[in-house]
Write a protein that holds these residues in place. Structure first.
Motif, short mmCIF file in Angstrom:
data_model
loop_
_atom_site.label_atom_id
_atom_site.label_comp_id
_atom_site.label_asym_id
_atom_site.label_seq_id
_atom_site.Cartn_x
_atom_site.Cartn_y
_atom_site.Cartn_z
N ALA A 253 54.57 72.75 88.00
CA ALA A 253 53.99 71.42 88.14
C ALA A 253 55.03 70.34 87.87
O ALA A 253 55.08 69.31 88.57
N ARG A 254 55.87 70.55 86.87
CA ARG A 254 56.92 69.58 86.57
C ARG A 254 57.94 69.52 87.70
O ARG A 254 58.42 68.42 88.05
N PHE A 255 58.27 70.65 88.29
CA PHE A 255 59.20 70.67 89.42
C PHE A 255 58.66 69.84 90.57
O PHE A 255 59.38 69.02 91.16
N ILE A 256 57.38 70.01 90.90
CA ILE A 256 56.78 69.23 91.98
C ILE A 256 56.79 67.75 91.62
O ILE A 256 57.07 66.88 92.46
N GLN A 257 56.51 67.45 90.37
CA GLN A 257 56.52 66.07 89.91
C GLN A 257 57.89 65.43 90.10
O GLN A 257 58.01 64.28 90.54
N LEU A 258 58.95 66.18 89.80
CA LEU A 258 60.30 65.66 89.95
C LEU A 258 60.64 65.41 91.42
O LEU A 258 61.34 64.44 91.76
N ILE A 259 60.16 66.28 92.31
CA ILE A 259 60.38 66.06 93.74
C ILE A 259 59.68 64.79 94.19
O ILE A 259 60.22 63.98 94.97
N ARG A 260 58.46 64.58 93.70
CA ARG A 260 57.72 63.35 94.05
C ARG A 260 58.46 62.12 93.54
O ARG A 260 58.56 61.10 94.24
N PHE A 287 50.84 61.49 94.14
CA PHE A 287 50.51 61.14 92.77
C PHE A 287 49.00 60.96 92.65
O PHE A 287 48.33 60.55 93.61
N SER A 288 48.47 61.24 91.47
CA SER A 288 47.01 61.16 91.31
C SER A 288 46.51 59.73 91.39
O SER A 288 45.34 59.50 91.76
N SER A 289 47.35 58.75 91.07
CA SER A 289 46.96 57.34 91.12
C SER A 289 48.22 56.49 91.04
O SER A 289 49.28 56.96 90.59
N THR A 294 53.40 54.98 88.36
CA THR A 294 54.16 53.99 87.60
C THR A 294 54.61 54.55 86.26
O THR A 294 55.77 54.37 85.85
N ARG A 295 53.71 55.23 85.57
CA ARG A 295 54.05 55.78 84.24
C ARG A 295 55.17 56.82 84.35
O ARG A 295 56.14 56.77 83.58
N LEU A 296 55.06 57.74 85.30
CA LEU A 296 56.06 58.79 85.42
C LEU A 296 57.41 58.23 85.87
O LEU A 296 58.47 58.66 85.40
N PHE A 297 57.37 57.28 86.80
CA PHE A 297 58.62 56.68 87.28
C PHE A 297 59.31 55.94 86.14
O PHE A 297 60.54 56.02 85.98
N ALA A 303 62.32 51.97 84.29
CA ALA A 303 61.80 50.74 84.89
C ALA A 303 60.59 51.09 85.73
O ALA A 303 60.50 52.19 86.29
N THR A 304 59.65 50.16 85.83
CA THR A 304 58.52 50.38 86.72
C THR A 304 59.00 50.31 88.17
O THR A 304 60.06 49.73 88.46
N PRO A 305 58.24 50.88 89.11
CA PRO A 305 58.62 50.71 90.52
C PRO A 305 58.77 49.26 90.92
O PRO A 305 59.69 48.90 91.67
N ALA A 306 57.90 48.39 90.39
CA ALA A 306 58.00 46.96 90.72
C ALA A 306 59.31 46.38 90.20
O ALA A 306 60.00 45.63 90.91
N ALA A 307 59.68 46.71 88.95
CA ALA A 307 60.93 46.21 88.39
C ALA A 307 62.13 46.78 89.13
O ALA A 307 63.14 46.10 89.34
#
Length: 335
Positions: A253-260, A287-289, A294-297, A303-307
């Protein structure tokens, strides 16, 4: 995903800045990976970098600058190797043992877990930052490789291969990078002399299997229900082998998360004014939401995606701040 590797590249030249500003910008660019100080003689630096497949490739012309890794080793979490090949000039190297002077034709392996210091005297060098599992697939257990010199004639094909990648780095198609990564493992193995015989077949097999999993997952990122069973079947391996392959990376699951997260960073790096908003990106990348995205990034890149978008806005791709942001992301993914 971008169609070419050019989206993941950067350049820096001290010629573009005043003398004092140039060194400060260069030191900042390297601040995540090295303590940078002035060396003997005038400083100049010209750098081109490309993110390939588990390999970061750089062509650098450097003088009057020192790079060192000592105290930071305990805290920065780096876990990769750096292969340096000298084309011109000299590199003075200090690792445990007597100081060494590397001249044209010399190649050396350095472990980022271990202390090192390099000083450059009008040196034109090719460097490759290489994931540890790639090094071990090519040369076997990595514990004895820090400071190992790869000498002519064993390293000549490797040097030519690195030079070719640097010449064509801006035009390499993303789809070609995994195959070039496999070629890199084989060529590096051939350059290792006696060390290459210590390369283990099981490590190469595991590297190939992880690549097969990545190839299966990338086109299916939008599927939030992507299961271990589906991945194992799609990659042609057992569930138990799949779990074992990604145990060190924190699990499947973490590997998939890193690809995302990598796909998200690339989308933001593209600076496309017509790019989808956060909600559409979260859906497209699985991403689930938007809040989770934003939290994972933010955890991964500080930095947030916006920042992150704002930091890139209205700046050229080779702006030093943009280059640092991109390179810091690369290093975090490499380990």
């Amino acid at each position: 995903m971008p169609s070419s590797a050019a989206a993941d590249s950067f350049r820096f030249s001290s010629d573009d800045h005043s003398a004092d500003e140039a060194f400060a910008l260069y030191a900042t660019l390297y601040s995540r990976g090295s303590d940078v100080s002035r060396g003997d003689g005038p400083f100049f630096a010209r750098v081109r970098g490309w993110r390939l497949d588990k390999v970061l490739l750089f062509e650098r012309r450097l003088s009057g600058v020192v790079h060192a890794r000592r105290e930071r080793i305990a805290g920065d979490g780096f876990d990769h190797f750096v292969l340096t090949h000298v084309l011109e000039g000299q590199v003075r190297l200090q690792v445990p043992g007597p100081p060494r002077l590397l001249g044209p034709g010399a190649s050396i392996l350095l472990d980022t877990r271990r202390p090192m210091r390099t000083e450059h005297d009008d040196a034109l060098i090719l460097t490759a930052s290489i994931a540890r599992d790639v090094i071990e697939a090519a040369l076997g257990p990595a514990g004895r490789l820090h400071g190992q010199v790869l000498a002519a004639p064993d390293n000549l094909v490797l040097a030519d291969f690195l030079a070719s990648l640097a010449r064509h780095g801006d035009t390499l198609a993303s789809a070609a990078l995994p195959a070039l990564g496999r070629a890199f493992v084989d060529i590096l193995s051939s350059a290792g002399g006696d060390a290459a015989r210590a390369g283990r077949d099981d490590q190469r097999r595991d590297l190939s299997r992880r690549e097969a999993v990545r190839r299966f997952v990338i086109p299916r990122l939008a599927d939030r229900t992507l299961s271990v069973e589906a991945i194992a079947a799609g990659a042609g391996i057992s569930r138990s082998s799949l779990y074992r392959l990604f145990e060190k990376q924190g699990g499947v699951a973490r590997f998939i998360q890193l690809i995302r997260l990598d796909a998200l960073r690339r989308a933001l790096d593209a600076q496309d004014p017509a790019a989808p908003d956060d909600a559409a990106l979260a859906q497209r990348l699985g991403f689930s939401s938007p809040a989770q995205m934003t939290r994972l990034f933010t955890e991964a890149y500080g930095a947030t995606p916006a920042a992150y978008r704002i930091a890139l806005a209205d700046k050229s791709r080779d702006d030093p701040g943009v280059s640092k942001q991109r390179w810091d992301g690369w290093l975090g993914e490499l380990g």
